[in-house]
Design a protein around this motif. Structure first.
Motif, PDB file in Angstrom:
ATOM      1  N   LYS A  24      -9.341   7.915  -1.308  1.00 44.69           N
ATOM      2  CA  LYS A  24      -8.531   7.661  -0.108  1.00 44.69           C
ATOM      3  C   LYS A  24      -7.067   8.031  -0.309  1.00 44.69           C
ATOM      4  O   LYS A  24      -6.261   7.915   0.613  1.00 44.69           O
ATOM      5  N   ASN A  25      -6.733   8.467  -1.523  1.00 41.19           N
ATOM      6  CA  ASN A  25      -5.353   8.843  -1.845  1.00 41.19           C
ATOM      7  C   ASN A  25      -4.376   7.705  -1.586  1.00 41.19           C
ATOM      8  O   ASN A  25      -3.320   7.878  -0.964  1.00 41.19           O
ATOM      9  N   THR A  26      -4.748   6.533  -2.059  1.00 40.96           N
ATOM     10  CA  THR A  26      -3.900   5.365  -1.890  1.00 40.96           C
ATOM     11  C   THR A  26      -3.704   4.636  -3.221  1.00 40.96           C
ATOM     12  O   THR A  26      -4.551   4.707  -4.116  1.00 40.96           O
TER      13      THR A  26
ATOM     14  N   ALA B  78       0.334   5.335   0.792  1.00 38.15           N
ATOM     15  CA  ALA B  78      -0.557   6.389   1.260  1.00 38.15           C
ATOM     16  C   ALA B  78       0.069   7.740   0.945  1.00 38.15           C
ATOM     17  O   ALA B  78       1.227   7.993   1.310  1.00 38.15           O
TER      18      ALA B  78
ATOM     19  N   SER C  98       0.837  -1.196   0.000  1.00 38.15           N
ATOM     20  CA  SER C  98       0.000   0.000   0.000  1.00 38.15           C
ATOM     21  C   SER C  98       0.869   1.241   0.000  1.00 38.15           C
ATOM     22  O   SER C  98       1.951   1.253   0.591  1.00 38.15           O
TER      23      SER C  98
END
Length: 119
Positions: free
Chosen positions: A75-77, A23, A21
């Motif tokens: 979610k800006n991921t 972020a 992931s």
């Protein structure tokens, strides 16, 4: 300046899976493309997978069919699902953004996340 934090790496046996992931501290919705990159010690960073704002994806030949990139602009991921891992996938993995028509990274590189594939 958007900061990127990668996570999800670890030690996995050959044939196993990991989900990475990334972020972002700010909005990535306007970024043309987000990508995952990897680097081995003493080697240049290479592009693993890229996803555009519209959802089009592109993969390096070495990971095609095994890795899947996705992004969640709300979610800006950005994520990287890695299946059927091989020892040659061992590297530090990073994410970053790209502008249209360019291959250079937009943001400063984060610390990355180490992926080690070994029995």
């Amino acid at each position: 300046q958007v900061q990127l934090v990668e996570s999800g790496g670890g030690l996995v046996q050959p044939g196993g899976s990991l989900r990475l992931s990334c972020a972002a501290s700010g909005s990535i919705g306007s970024i043309y493309a987000m990508g995952w990159y990897r680097q081995l010690p003493g080697k240049q960073r290479e592009t693993v997978a890229v996803i555009t704002r519209s959802g089009n994806t592109n993969y390096s030949d070495s990971v095609k069919g095994r890795f899947t990139i996705s992004r969640d602009n709300a979610k800006n991921t950005v994520s990287l699902q890695m299946n059927s891992l091989k020892s040659e996938d061992t590297a530090v993995y990073y994410c970053n953004g790209r502008r249209f028509g360019e291959t250079s990274a937009i943001f400063s590189w984060g610390q990355g996340t180490q992926v080690t594939v070994s029995s």
